[in-house]
Design a protein around this motif. Sequence first.
Motif, PDB file in Angstrom:
ATOM      1  N   PRO A 111       0.816  -1.225   0.000  1.00 50.60           N
ATOM      2  CA  PRO A 111       0.000   0.000   0.000  1.00 50.60           C
ATOM      3  C   PRO A 111       0.846   1.270   0.000  1.00 50.60           C
ATOM      4  O   PRO A 111       1.583   1.545   0.946  1.00 50.60           O
ATOM      5  N   LEU A 112       0.715   2.055  -1.067  1.00 47.64           N
ATOM      6  CA  LEU A 112       1.362   3.360  -1.154  1.00 47.64           C
ATOM      7  C   LEU A 112       0.348   4.480  -1.328  1.00 47.64           C
ATOM      8  O   LEU A 112       0.728   5.636  -1.435  1.00 47.64           O
ATOM      9  N   GLY A 113      -0.934   4.156  -1.397  1.00 49.39           N
ATOM     10  CA  GLY A 113      -1.959   5.152  -1.658  1.00 49.39           C
ATOM     11  C   GLY A 113      -2.379   5.909  -0.414  1.00 49.39           C
ATOM     12  O   GLY A 113      -1.747   5.836   0.639  1.00 49.39           O
ATOM     13  N   THR A 114      -3.503   6.635  -0.537  1.00 47.87           N
ATOM     14  CA  THR A 114      -4.018   7.442   0.574  1.00 47.87           C
ATOM     15  C   THR A 114      -4.968   6.646   1.445  1.00 47.87           C
ATOM     16  O   THR A 114      -4.875   6.663   2.662  1.00 47.87           O
ATOM     17  N   GLY A 115      -5.916   5.911   0.819  1.00 52.05           N
ATOM     18  CA  GLY A 115      -6.893   5.155   1.594  1.00 52.05           C
ATOM     19  C   GLY A 115      -6.476   3.727   1.863  1.00 52.05           C
ATOM     20  O   GLY A 115      -6.509   3.244   2.986  1.00 52.05           O
TER      21      GLY A 115
END
Length: 715
Positions: A159-163
């Motif tokens: 996970p590298l995203g915001t959510g």
Amino acid sequence: MLHHIEEPCSLGAHAAVIVPPTWIIKVKKPQNSLKTSTRRKKRTSFKRKASKRGNEDNKGRPFVIKPISSPLMKPLLVFVNPKSGGNQGTKVLQMFMWYLNPRQVFDLSQEGPRDALELYRKVPNLRILACGGDGTVGWILSILDELQLSPPPPVAVLPLGTGNDLARTLNWGGGYTDEPVSKILCHVEDGTIVQLDRWNLQVERNPDLPQDELEDGARKLPLSVFNNYFSLGFDAHVTLEFHESREANPEKFNSRFRNKMFYAGAAFTDFLQRSSRDLSKHVKVVCDGTDLTPKIQELKFQCIVFLNIPRYCAGTMPWGNPGDHRDFEPQRHDDGYIEVIGFTMASLAALQVGGHGERLHQCREVTLLTYKSIPMQVDGEPCRLAPSLIRISLRNQANMVQKSKRRTSMPLLNDPHSIPDRLRIRVNRINLQEYEGLHYDKEKLREACKFEEAGVLFAFDFPAIPLGIIVVRGDCDLETCRMYIDRLQEDLQSVTSTTQRVHYQDQESSFPRVLSVQRLSPRWCFLDATSADRFYRIDRSQEHLHFVTEISQDEIFILDPEMVISQQVGTPPGMPDLVVEQAVIAGDLLKFIECCKKGANLLIQGPDRCSLLHHAAKTGHGEIVKYILEHGPSELLDMIDSETGETALHKAACQRHRAICQLLVDAGASLRKTDSKGKTPRDRAQQAGDPDLASYLESRQNYQMVSHEDLETAV
């Protein structure tokens, strides 16, 4: 060392996931048959034209993959989106290039995943690692559908995203921190393959409305398939605001924290405008033949979510605990059913503190009619859709890799009979500054800690501070261990309630060292001390996957980002605090950070009874204010000086420092707190002659009051 050239390479500890160099066959470039001599100018012009034509026509790679099947191998294909979650992916891309064959690592900002998947389509036991947000995962799954690979390779998520809601659902956590690549590769290799439902979205013009009554808006959704959720109303409007702002100014959205702060601001704006308050009057929802419209209109929902996975909105669980609602089955991401949930503003506010929405239905098909242009989002991709007829139906199931609980990290667990019934473990706490500076130096972080069980005297070598000793079962996981540590903290607080500071005499100095007995902040996390060369943080959402014996056997290290050391060894009492106060007043950021790393107390108050945050807010040093907010305890926000009763927000408002006021308000500073003369920060800004700042503070004050009332109503 020429004699080593002929030795075979074992590819190291991760040989099972590495693509061997022998699989990569170089493709010969076509030879130019023109051998006759021509004029130099003509030859040069011919070469230039040929090279340009070759760049356009020859889009293939200079190599092909010819795999050799082996049941022990699980070759890994890594896709990295460097732009996800604040451009964190560039570092991740370099790390995977180092650990793996560079020919199996691809940068999605340079090219899409299609060419790489076609190149590796004949590789058996292939696995894919998507490094990015949930949108990156959806992109790869859509390409896999188009290519119709059989069987489709399972996809893991870094996970590298915001959510990162899909990553949380599959136990990969809410965001990448600093876990070693070698650990990630082990998790991908050992992960369990599970199924993920995927849903079709078919959009048509609303047949109930004539052509001349159709409003402006998009005629189709940004995606025709969703994996996480499809929603309309308030949350989609906020996401649309964020998306449009990021497209206009991408340089302002280069960190996960800033992205989340913008979401909060956009939600506040939409809340004041009440743009989604009439949603229930303009939609019709039918689930498996059941018309839910009357209930939607009765409860006046401002947001409707069609949810496929348990997580939503950066980790919340809108379906809630099914145990207290007997009309529905537990939610699953592989059962062929989609959950329909309605939200009011009150239930959306309560969602962040453990609440849930109104459960409406679990169904296989949905028919949705809209009678006006409404903001919608598909897996975080927003748009404003014109009045439409939308049909939701099950598309297929994708293979995903779920992170599994591992028992192979420690030799102790290789033999199940060797697991002890009870473990007596010392708990050590480390502050953020020392962790960031020394997490690559395990010896310094492991330096000797001596603990007297009477709870009166602590003697140790900085930076690891003993918190106490816990006794747990041998098969205890970290989620359960957290409860023991919180209970230990409560006992420690009760023992030291009459004496708030613990003193001990340093062996090399005549000055006593003073340590604040601080309560653990809610943001503390476990540190894994078993890797070869460093410590790394464990995401809280992954604690149930780790056993205590996997991160240590006789002691546990935890990271508390809000821990403050009030004084350093060998320094006269009060000296660091005096220096740090002078640095704040002078605006010397580097000196201030240096003092903090040496143990200066962020809670100190000078002779004028002003804290460091008061001084920084008054003098307008924004970077220092930001550092204090990120590393200091939360009680600093509303701390008052004893002379005027003003908070740091009062000080900033008096001096008309708008940027600092915004920093303090976003961090949660109270706008209703009054000083000794009964004046709020808004009153101070008005007195200072800044009506715009006063108007901003008044609007945020109203928002705080309404949000508090909505939250009380929800509870």
